[in-house]
Design a protein around this motif. Sequence first.
Motif, PDB file in Angstrom:
ATOM      1  N   PRO A 318      57.104  35.570  45.137  1.00 35.40           N
ATOM      2  CA  PRO A 318      56.439  34.258  45.147  1.00 35.40           C
ATOM      3  C   PRO A 318      55.620  34.043  46.415  1.00 35.40           C
ATOM      4  O   PRO A 318      56.033  34.435  47.508  1.00 35.40           O
ATOM      5  N   ILE A 319      54.452  33.437  46.256  1.00 34.60           N
ATOM      6  CA  ILE A 319      53.657  32.968  47.389  1.00 34.60           C
ATOM      7  C   ILE A 319      53.711  31.442  47.385  1.00 34.60           C
ATOM      8  O   ILE A 319      53.539  30.808  46.342  1.00 34.60           O
ATOM      9  N   HIS A 320      53.982  30.866  48.557  1.00 34.18           N
ATOM     10  CA  HIS A 320      54.189  29.416  48.755  1.00 34.18           C
ATOM     11  C   HIS A 320      54.704  28.708  47.490  1.00 34.18           C
ATOM     12  O   HIS A 320      54.012  27.879  46.904  1.00 34.18           O
ATOM     13  N   PRO A 321      55.944  29.007  47.087  1.00 37.76           N
ATOM     14  CA  PRO A 321      56.471  28.453  45.841  1.00 37.76           C
ATOM     15  C   PRO A 321      56.638  26.939  45.865  1.00 37.76           C
ATOM     16  O   PRO A 321      57.087  26.359  46.851  1.00 37.76           O
ATOM     17  N   ALA A 322      56.269  26.314  44.767  1.00 35.31           N
ATOM     18  CA  ALA A 322      56.430  24.877  44.563  1.00 35.31           C
ATOM     19  C   ALA A 322      57.810  24.586  43.981  1.00 35.31           C
ATOM     20  O   ALA A 322      58.626  25.488  43.782  1.00 35.31           O
ATOM     21  N   MET A 323      58.095  23.318  43.746  1.00 39.87           N
ATOM     22  CA  MET A 323      59.293  22.866  43.027  1.00 39.87           C
ATOM     23  C   MET A 323      60.588  23.350  43.676  1.00 39.87           C
ATOM     24  O   MET A 323      61.577  23.601  43.005  1.00 39.87           O
ATOM     25  N   CYS A 324      60.570  23.479  45.015  1.00 39.29           N
ATOM     26  CA  CYS A 324      61.757  23.913  45.744  1.00 39.29           C
ATOM     27  C   CYS A 324      62.386  22.736  46.495  1.00 39.29           C
ATOM     28  O   CYS A 324      61.694  22.018  47.210  1.00 39.29           O
ATOM     29  N   ASP A 325      63.676  22.555  46.325  1.00 40.72           N
ATOM     30  CA  ASP A 325      64.433  21.525  47.036  1.00 40.72           C
ATOM     31  C   ASP A 325      63.730  20.170  46.975  1.00 40.72           C
ATOM     32  O   ASP A 325      63.489  19.518  47.996  1.00 40.72           O
ATOM     33  N   MET A 326      63.419  19.750  45.782  1.00 42.73           N
ATOM     34  CA  MET A 326      62.644  18.521  45.581  1.00 42.73           C
ATOM     35  C   MET A 326      63.384  17.266  46.023  1.00 42.73           C
ATOM     36  O   MET A 326      62.779  16.211  46.207  1.00 42.73           O
ATOM     37  N   GLY A 336      59.757  19.655  47.922  1.00 40.63           N
ATOM     38  CA  GLY A 336      58.693  20.461  47.352  1.00 40.63           C
ATOM     39  C   GLY A 336      57.818  19.716  46.363  1.00 40.63           C
ATOM     40  O   GLY A 336      58.189  18.664  45.837  1.00 40.63           O
ATOM     41  N   TRP A 337      56.640  20.308  46.115  1.00 40.76           N
ATOM     42  CA  TRP A 337      55.732  19.794  45.085  1.00 40.76           C
ATOM     43  C   TRP A 337      56.458  19.773  43.755  1.00 40.76           C
ATOM     44  O   TRP A 337      57.250  20.657  43.478  1.00 40.76           O
ATOM     45  N   PRO A 338      56.243  18.750  42.925  1.00 39.24           N
ATOM     46  CA  PRO A 338      55.235  17.681  42.945  1.00 39.24           C
ATOM     47  C   PRO A 338      55.609  16.429  43.743  1.00 39.24           C
ATOM     48  O   PRO A 338      55.028  15.365  43.529  1.00 39.24           O
ATOM     49  N   HIS A 339      56.585  16.497  44.629  1.00 38.53           N
ATOM     50  CA  HIS A 339      56.931  15.386  45.515  1.00 38.53           C
ATOM     51  C   HIS A 339      57.341  14.139  44.739  1.00 38.53           C
ATOM     52  O   HIS A 339      56.935  13.026  45.063  1.00 38.53           O
ATOM     53  N   LEU A 376      60.150  39.139  47.754  1.00 41.15           N
ATOM     54  CA  LEU A 376      59.226  38.978  48.877  1.00 41.15           C
ATOM     55  C   LEU A 376      58.631  37.574  48.826  1.00 41.15           C
ATOM     56  O   LEU A 376      57.999  37.203  47.832  1.00 41.15           O
ATOM     57  N   PHE A 377      58.831  36.795  49.883  1.00 40.78           N
ATOM     58  CA  PHE A 377      58.225  35.465  50.019  1.00 40.78           C
ATOM     59  C   PHE A 377      57.044  35.563  50.973  1.00 40.78           C
ATOM     60  O   PHE A 377      57.140  36.208  52.026  1.00 40.78           O
ATOM     61  N   SER A 378      55.958  34.879  50.643  1.00 41.26           N
ATOM     62  CA  SER A 378      54.842  34.728  51.570  1.00 41.26           C
ATOM     63  C   SER A 378      54.394  33.280  51.543  1.00 41.26           C
ATOM     64  O   SER A 378      54.181  32.715  50.464  1.00 41.26           O
ATOM     65  N   PHE A 379      54.257  32.670  52.732  1.00 39.13           N
ATOM     66  CA  PHE A 379      53.900  31.254  52.786  1.00 39.13           C
ATOM     67  C   PHE A 379      53.467  30.901  54.202  1.00 39.13           C
ATOM     68  O   PHE A 379      53.491  31.745  55.102  1.00 39.13           O
ATOM     69  N   GLY A 380      53.053  29.642  54.385  1.00 37.24           N
ATOM     70  CA  GLY A 380      52.574  29.203  55.686  1.00 37.24           C
ATOM     71  C   GLY A 380      53.320  27.989  56.186  1.00 37.24           C
ATOM     72  O   GLY A 380      53.849  27.201  55.400  1.00 37.24           O
ATOM     73  N   PHE A 381      53.352  27.819  57.506  1.00 39.03           N
ATOM     74  CA  PHE A 381      54.014  26.667  58.101  1.00 39.03           C
ATOM     75  C   PHE A 381      53.172  25.395  57.978  1.00 39.03           C
ATOM     76  O   PHE A 381      53.709  24.287  58.008  1.00 39.03           O
ATOM     77  N   ASN A 382      51.854  25.546  57.873  1.00 42.15           N
ATOM     78  CA  ASN A 382      50.976  24.372  57.829  1.00 42.15           C
ATOM     79  C   ASN A 382      50.801  23.806  56.422  1.00 42.15           C
ATOM     80  O   ASN A 382      49.993  22.902  56.213  1.00 42.15           O
ATOM     81  N   ASP A 383      51.530  24.336  55.463  1.00 41.77           N
ATOM     82  CA  ASP A 383      51.360  23.922  54.070  1.00 41.77           C
ATOM     83  C   ASP A 383      51.819  22.476  53.882  1.00 41.77           C
ATOM     84  O   ASP A 383      52.958  22.127  54.186  1.00 41.77           O
ATOM     85  N   THR A 384      50.918  21.642  53.370  1.00 43.25           N
ATOM     86  CA  THR A 384      51.258  20.247  53.080  1.00 43.25           C
ATOM     87  C   THR A 384      51.579  20.035  51.602  1.00 43.25           C
ATOM     88  O   THR A 384      52.068  18.975  51.223  1.00 43.25           O
ATOM     89  N   THR A 385      51.297  21.024  50.766  1.00 43.05           N
ATOM     90  CA  THR A 385      51.593  20.921  49.339  1.00 43.05           C
ATOM     91  C   THR A 385      52.990  21.448  49.033  1.00 43.05           C
ATOM     92  O   THR A 385      53.780  20.802  48.339  1.00 43.05           O
ATOM     93  N   CYS A 386      53.285  22.624  49.540  1.00 46.44           N
ATOM     94  CA  CYS A 386      54.615  23.228  49.400  1.00 46.44           C
ATOM     95  C   CYS A 386      55.183  23.401  50.808  1.00 46.44           C
ATOM     96  O   CYS A 386      55.065  24.476  51.406  1.00 46.44           O
TER      97      CYS A 386
END
Length: 432
Positions: A318-326, A336-339, A376-386
């Motif tokens: 997954p890359i910057h996965p959504a719907m996590c720990d909503m 997580g998105w969709p907030h 393998l997870f790939s994501f960013g710290f500055n992500d405001t969506t996820c």
Amino acid sequence: MKNLTLILLSLFTWQTLIAQPPPDHQWVEVIVSPNNSDWLYEIGEEAEFTVTVLKRNVPLENATIKYSIGPEKMAATIENEVVLNYGAIKISGGTMKTPGFLRCYVSTEVDGKTYSGWATAGFEPEKIKATVQKPVNFNIFWNEALAENAKLPLDTKMTLLPERCTEKVNVYHVSLQNWKRGARLYGILCVPKAEGKYPAVLKVPGAGIRPYYGDVQFAEDGVISFEIGIHGISVIMPQQNYDDLLAGWNNQYWNNNVNDKDAFFYKRVYMGVVRANDFITALPQWDGKNLGVMGGSQGGSLSLVTAGLDKRVTAASPIHPAMCDMTGYLEGRAGGWPHYLADTTKWSRASHPDVLETIGYYDAVNFARQIRVPVLFSFGFNDTTCPPTSVYAAYNSVTSPKETFLAVESSHWIFPEQYEKQRAWMMKQLKK
């Protein structure tokens, strides 16, 4: 010439559909940099941010900036306005007492236009624990749903797309029966022409509605690929058709029946990803053992869901996965998105128990807890969506072999290097 045209079309479409980094040089750039190069801090350690405002690549003197600092997606704990006498300034950001992320957001107005930038410091994020609770009958619920869905004949329909085929690969528009009698799941299958047995990968989509072109390159490299949509409509229509659907009956589809775990939109989707694997594993060309799943954003969460639901999956990326720990918002931190629960004046455990019940069955964290294959997870710290808080909640819940490939400055865009890493990693897993 036909194949060259197809490749160019696919590349153009691929680039327009994925989130891209902003231009290298905007008219005015607000650059916010943490003082630790990896953006990571120990709990209690002081974070410091350097702010620079550039115009034409030159520090803009006497620019007035406004900045706010606080846990990501939460109310600021520090707010101030200062003048950059020399085009740059260092700001003390404070610290955190618990694992999480601290964001420094900066804006400035130049010639009547507002420009902004931010950086997000991580404080021992590998210790972040998920807030979402797993329902007692979680597995019973999904096993029953999938068993009922499996009673439907696949009723596979495959149409060769000659204009998309290459010398080595056949490309098909595929539809399967899913969810209820007469309802369909659509996707693009790319399979090597040469006789043999091949590993396979399921590609799951990000949010939105769009056409798909399949992943010919995977098949060129000896991996069957099946790229699916989730909306029960053909994936080879003109883009305008999808724009019309998204603006009409399917606008904000992620909210459809979120108060009912049995009627929620994503029940159909989660059953569909397993249904797609039913199709892949029935192909005579499949090698019978290697099956990966990969995607970004909504597709990132679906990667975790698929790997958690389907034991045939052997690798997930997954890359910057959504719907996590909503449910994070109910504990005073980002979810997580969709907030769904971001507005805590509107949502609470007491006011919307039906929504909270639904979230428990669909949160990607509860599927991540069940994964037993490499991830393998790939994501960013500055992500405001996820937000990274929510992603780490999922990452830390995985007990199987796992790794990260961080693009810390990413704000829900994906760098080419992330795609390259994801693809190379998946190829390695499938070719074991």
